[in-house]
Scaffold this motif. Structure first.
Motif, PDB file in Angstrom:
ATOM      1  N   ARG A 197       0.836  -1.208   0.000  1.00 35.47           N
ATOM      2  CA  ARG A 197       0.000   0.000   0.000  1.00 35.47           C
ATOM      3  C   ARG A 197       0.869   1.255   0.000  1.00 35.47           C
ATOM      4  O   ARG A 197       2.036   1.212   0.394  1.00 35.47           O
ATOM      5  N   PRO A 198       0.300   2.384  -0.409  1.00 39.37           N
ATOM      6  CA  PRO A 198       1.028   3.645  -0.218  1.00 39.37           C
ATOM      7  C   PRO A 198       1.347   3.840   1.261  1.00 39.37           C
ATOM      8  O   PRO A 198       0.554   3.474   2.132  1.00 39.37           O
ATOM      9  N   LEU A 199       2.534   4.369   1.551  1.00 40.92           N
ATOM     10  CA  LEU A 199       2.976   4.473   2.937  1.00 40.92           C
ATOM     11  C   LEU A 199       2.000   5.262   3.801  1.00 40.92           C
ATOM     12  O   LEU A 199       1.817   4.965   4.983  1.00 40.92           O
ATOM     13  N   GLU A 200       1.350   6.271   3.200  1.00 40.86           N
ATOM     14  CA  GLU A 200       0.434   7.080   4.007  1.00 40.86           C
ATOM     15  C   GLU A 200      -0.817   6.294   4.397  1.00 40.86           C
ATOM     16  O   GLU A 200      -1.550   6.696   5.308  1.00 40.86           O
ATOM     17  N   ASP A 201      -1.064   5.162   3.719  1.00 39.29           N
ATOM     18  CA  ASP A 201      -2.256   4.364   4.012  1.00 39.29           C
ATOM     19  C   ASP A 201      -1.939   3.111   4.811  1.00 39.29           C
ATOM     20  O   ASP A 201      -2.840   2.462   5.333  1.00 39.29           O
ATOM     21  N   ALA A 202      -0.653   2.743   4.934  1.00 42.92           N
ATOM     22  CA  ALA A 202      -0.293   1.459   5.529  1.00 42.92           C
ATOM     23  C   ALA A 202      -0.709   1.347   6.989  1.00 42.92           C
ATOM     24  O   ALA A 202      -0.955   0.238   7.484  1.00 42.92           O
ATOM     25  N   LEU A 203      -0.782   2.477   7.709  1.00 44.37           N
ATOM     26  CA  LEU A 203      -1.144   2.444   9.123  1.00 44.37           C
ATOM     27  C   LEU A 203      -2.573   2.907   9.374  1.00 44.37           C
ATOM     28  O   LEU A 203      -2.936   3.207  10.513  1.00 44.37           O
ATOM     29  N   SER A 204      -3.381   2.949   8.334  1.00 51.07           N
ATOM     30  CA  SER A 204      -4.783   3.307   8.537  1.00 51.07           C
ATOM     31  C   SER A 204      -5.495   2.159   9.238  1.00 51.07           C
ATOM     32  O   SER A 204      -5.074   0.992   9.146  1.00 51.07           O
ATOM     33  N   PRO A 205      -6.579   2.437   9.966  1.00 56.03           N
ATOM     34  CA  PRO A 205      -7.301   1.345  10.645  1.00 56.03           C
ATOM     35  C   PRO A 205      -7.736   0.243   9.689  1.00 56.03           C
ATOM     36  O   PRO A 205      -7.629  -0.942  10.016  1.00 56.03           O
ATOM     37  N   GLY A 206      -8.203   0.622   8.499  1.00 59.07           N
ATOM     38  CA  GLY A 206      -8.631  -0.388   7.540  1.00 59.07           C
ATOM     39  C   GLY A 206      -7.490  -1.265   7.072  1.00 59.07           C
ATOM     40  O   GLY A 206      -7.646  -2.484   6.931  1.00 59.07           O
ATOM     41  N   ALA A 207      -6.322  -0.665   6.827  1.00 62.67           N
ATOM     42  CA  ALA A 207      -5.166  -1.445   6.384  1.00 62.67           C
ATOM     43  C   ALA A 207      -4.707  -2.405   7.478  1.00 62.67           C
ATOM     44  O   ALA A 207      -4.386  -3.568   7.204  1.00 62.67           O
ATOM     45  N   LEU A 208      -4.664  -1.947   8.722  1.00 67.77           N
ATOM     46  CA  LEU A 208      -4.264  -2.819   9.824  1.00 67.77           C
ATOM     47  C   LEU A 208      -5.264  -3.946  10.026  1.00 67.77           C
ATOM     48  O   LEU A 208      -4.885  -5.099  10.288  1.00 67.77           O
ATOM     49  N   GLU A 209      -6.547  -3.639   9.872  1.00 67.32           N
ATOM     50  CA  GLU A 209      -7.562  -4.680  10.034  1.00 67.32           C
ATOM     51  C   GLU A 209      -7.468  -5.704   8.904  1.00 67.32           C
ATOM     52  O   GLU A 209      -7.614  -6.916   9.129  1.00 67.32           O
ATOM     53  N   ASP A 210      -7.209  -5.242   7.670  1.00 65.37           N
ATOM     54  CA  ASP A 210      -7.040  -6.180   6.555  1.00 65.37           C
ATOM     55  C   ASP A 210      -5.855  -7.105   6.796  1.00 65.37           C
ATOM     56  O   ASP A 210      -5.916  -8.306   6.516  1.00 65.37           O
ATOM     57  N   CYS A 211      -4.769  -6.552   7.313  1.00 65.72           N
ATOM     58  CA  CYS A 211      -3.589  -7.357   7.609  1.00 65.72           C
ATOM     59  C   CYS A 211      -3.913  -8.401   8.674  1.00 65.72           C
ATOM     60  O   CYS A 211      -3.559  -9.584   8.528  1.00 65.72           O
ATOM     61  N   ALA A 212      -4.590  -7.988   9.741  1.00 64.53           N
ATOM     62  CA  ALA A 212      -4.950  -8.930  10.806  1.00 64.53           C
ATOM     63  C   ALA A 212      -5.882 -10.008  10.287  1.00 64.53           C
ATOM     64  O   ALA A 212      -5.768 -11.183  10.664  1.00 64.53           O
ATOM     65  N   ARG A 213      -6.797  -9.640   9.403  1.00 71.52           N
ATOM     66  CA  ARG A 213      -7.718 -10.628   8.843  1.00 71.52           C
ATOM     67  C   ARG A 213      -6.959 -11.665   8.025  1.00 71.52           C
ATOM     68  O   ARG A 213      -7.247 -12.861   8.084  1.00 71.52           O
ATOM     69  N   GLY A 214      -5.965 -11.215   7.257  1.00 69.21           N
ATOM     70  CA  GLY A 214      -5.160 -12.149   6.484  1.00 69.21           C
ATOM     71  C   GLY A 214      -4.382 -13.110   7.362  1.00 69.21           C
ATOM     72  O   GLY A 214      -4.199 -14.276   7.016  1.00 69.21           O
ATOM     73  N   LEU A 215      -3.948 -12.646   8.521  1.00 72.51           N
ATOM     74  CA  LEU A 215      -3.204 -13.507   9.444  1.00 72.51           C
ATOM     75  C   LEU A 215      -4.089 -14.563  10.070  1.00 72.51           C
ATOM     76  O   LEU A 215      -3.611 -15.637  10.456  1.00 72.51           O
ATOM     77  N   ARG A 216      -5.381 -14.281  10.186  1.00 72.65           N
ATOM     78  CA  ARG A 216      -6.287 -15.167  10.919  1.00 72.65           C
ATOM     79  C   ARG A 216      -7.054 -16.123  10.028  1.00 72.65           C
ATOM     80  O   ARG A 216      -7.808 -16.951  10.520  1.00 72.65           O
ATOM     81  N   GLU A 217      -6.925 -16.045   8.718  1.00 74.46           N
ATOM     82  CA  GLU A 217      -7.634 -16.974   7.840  1.00 74.46           C
ATOM     83  C   GLU A 217      -7.220 -18.395   8.165  1.00 74.46           C
ATOM     84  O   GLU A 217      -6.058 -18.684   8.421  1.00 74.46           O
ATOM     85  N   THR A 218      -8.184 -19.319   8.186  1.00 78.25           N
ATOM     86  CA  THR A 218      -7.895 -20.710   8.501  1.00 78.25           C
ATOM     87  C   THR A 218      -8.264 -21.582   7.321  1.00 78.25           C
ATOM     88  O   THR A 218      -8.799 -21.130   6.317  1.00 78.25           O
ATOM     89  N   ASP A 219      -7.987 -22.875   7.465  1.00 77.02           N
ATOM     90  CA  ASP A 219      -8.335 -23.822   6.412  1.00 77.02           C
ATOM     91  C   ASP A 219      -9.751 -24.355   6.563  1.00 77.02           C
ATOM     92  O   ASP A 219     -10.145 -25.314   5.903  1.00 77.02           O
ATOM     93  N   GLY A 220     -10.538 -23.745   7.470  1.00 79.04           N
ATOM     94  CA  GLY A 220     -11.911 -24.169   7.683  1.00 79.04           C
ATOM     95  C   GLY A 220     -12.071 -25.109   8.868  1.00 79.04           C
ATOM     96  O   GLY A 220     -13.173 -25.375   9.317  1.00 79.04           O
ATOM     97  N   SER A 221     -10.975 -25.618   9.410  1.00 74.90           N
ATOM     98  CA  SER A 221     -11.042 -26.550  10.523  1.00 74.90           C
ATOM     99  C   SER A 221     -10.835 -25.868  11.867  1.00 74.90           C
ATOM    100  O   SER A 221     -10.935 -26.493  12.910  1.00 74.90           O
TER     101      SER A 221
END
Length: 429
Positions: free
Chosen positions: A113-137
């Motif tokens: 992302r552009p550096l000015e957007d990397a620390l926005s709440p939405g960007a941080l939440e998207d990153c956290a969501r990507g970390l928490r994706e599971t295989d369904g189990s």
């Protein structure tokens, strides 16, 4: 609502972190903050000066992803992660490296992302969501803790709660509390890991927030978890003491020392990789003749993704399988490529000198994994890898000259062509 850790709250509506007001700003902390800032500045300068710095920064992110998942109890390795990305069927690699692959993708997307957007709440939440994706189990895919589904409407679950949390974190990171930015990064990591609604993924989420914030400060990836992995007991003890007894100064000093070490290590890695790239190109130019253009194309691809089969080289060069196999054999003779399976068929090659150049002080460990059978034929006998100064001198491609050594002062290991790659650095595995 305030962030709470160990009974210490930031006033509601404030842009502060827990522990910020109780932090004892001593001369030792001030000196540690200056040292961390200088190390970040040196890393920024090294990254900005390098050609191909995007590919090198992504390798640092892969190191970060692997080390972060190991801290959470997983068992990924960099070779496994590279093999999974390349689509190679390495037994067990997918299961062990699933979480690391998610972590790398989430960090890569955040820093894309552009550096000015990397620390926005939405960007941080998207990153956290990507970390928490599971295989369904409900499992995180790496043999570590399960990521348990959280019931809707619970006090600690749901996107609204996580969104509100990241709004406060984002505001605190850019707040004017009179503290250096790198200190606020450490407080953000602690707040996210200790007080964030992220369950089993809290550790890697907090470290991801810190890595993204440090990248905003210096313009490239800082593999912070590589250093934490060397001191897992101290890392957890410092965080626990901050939460239980308000020992925020001790945690902050530890964090600043780790930032300085990680930045210096990353700068050294980038320098060695840049020097190695030029040495390899020069050595290929001196030895390959008419095959040089295609060999340089292969080398450039391997600096982006340092694992390949003969079939991959065939696709990269657009030649016949026999021609690709001959080119691979010549690159192996020069020490550029190293075969890691030990098989006569279904061979996998690493850009071994590149992986060793990334090493900046971790102990050696297990050998690289062997690949599962694929469709490659037996080789014919040859006719004859966002955002990083100078490495050891090298003679024959991929081999350290007698004066070359790693940061520990010992000679850089050299593998004979065509033999399994043994003892890749511990922080890469």
């Amino acid at each position: 609502m305030a962030l709470a850790v160990g009974g210490r709250d930031a006033p509601a509506g404030s842009a502060g972190f827990p522990g910020e007001r109780s932090l004892a700003w001593t001369r030792e902390l001030e000196a540690a903050a200056r040292q961390a800032d200088r190390a970040l500045c040196r890393l920024a300068g090294a990254a900005a000066a390098l050609p191909g710095r995007g590919a090198l920064a992504r390798m640092l992110l892969r190191q970060e992803a692997v080390a972060s998942c190991i801290l959470d109890g997983g068992s990924p390795s960099l070779p496994d992660l590279l093999a999974v990305e390349a689509g190679l069927a390495v037994p067990g690699a997918g299961r062990k490296s699933a979480a690391a692959a998610r972590c790398f993708r989430a960090l890569d997307a955040a820093l894309g992302r552009p550096l000015e957007d990397a620390l926005s709440p939405g960007a941080l939440e998207d990153c956290a969501r990507g970390l928490r994706e599971t295989d369904g189990s409900g499992k995180d895919g790496e043999g570590g803790a399960a990521v348990s589904p959280e019931p809707a409407g619970s006090a600690s679950a749901g996107p609204p709660r996580r969104g509100a949390f990241f709004r406060r974190v984002a505001a605190a990171l850019v707040g004017d509390g009179g503290l250096p930015a790198v200190v606020r990064t450490g407080l953000a990591l602690a707040s996210t890991e200790l007080a964030g609604p992220f369950g089993a993924a809290a550790g890697r989420t907090g470290r991801a927030v810190a890595v993204v914030d440090l990248a905003v400060q210096c313009g490239t990836a800082v593999p912070l978890s590589v250093v934490f992995r060397r001191r897992p007991g101290e890392y957890r003890d410092r965080l626990g003491s901050a939460a239980r007894s308000g020992a925020w100064s001790e945690w902050t000093g530890f964090f600043l020392r780790c930032v300085a070490e990680a930045s210096a290590g990353a700068a050294g890695s980038l320098a060695r990789c840049a020097s190695l790239r030029e040495d390899l190109r020069a050595d290929l130019a001196a030895n390959l003749g008419y095959a040089l253009p295609k060999a340089l194309v292969v080398l450039d691809r391997l600096f982006r993704q340092p694992v390949a089969t003969v079939a991959d080289v065939q696709r990269i060069t657009g030649t016949s399988y026999v021609a690709a196999n001959t080119l691979v054999a010549r690159l192996a003779d020069l020490g550029v490529l190293e075969e890691v399976t030990g098989h006569r068929r279904n061979r996998v090659f690493w850009l071994g000198p590149y992986l060793r150049a990334l090493d900046w002080g971790a102990p050696a460990s297990a050998p690289a994994p062997a690949a599962a059978p694929q469709a490659d034929a037996a080789p014919a006998a040859p006719p004859d890898l966002a955002r990083g100064t100078r490495g050891p001198s090298r003679g024959k491609a991929g081999q350290a000259s007698p004066g070359g050594s790693d940061p520990r002062g010992r000679p850089a290991p050299v593998l004979a062509p065509g033999r399994p790659a043994q003892g890749l650095p511990d922080h890469l595995l």
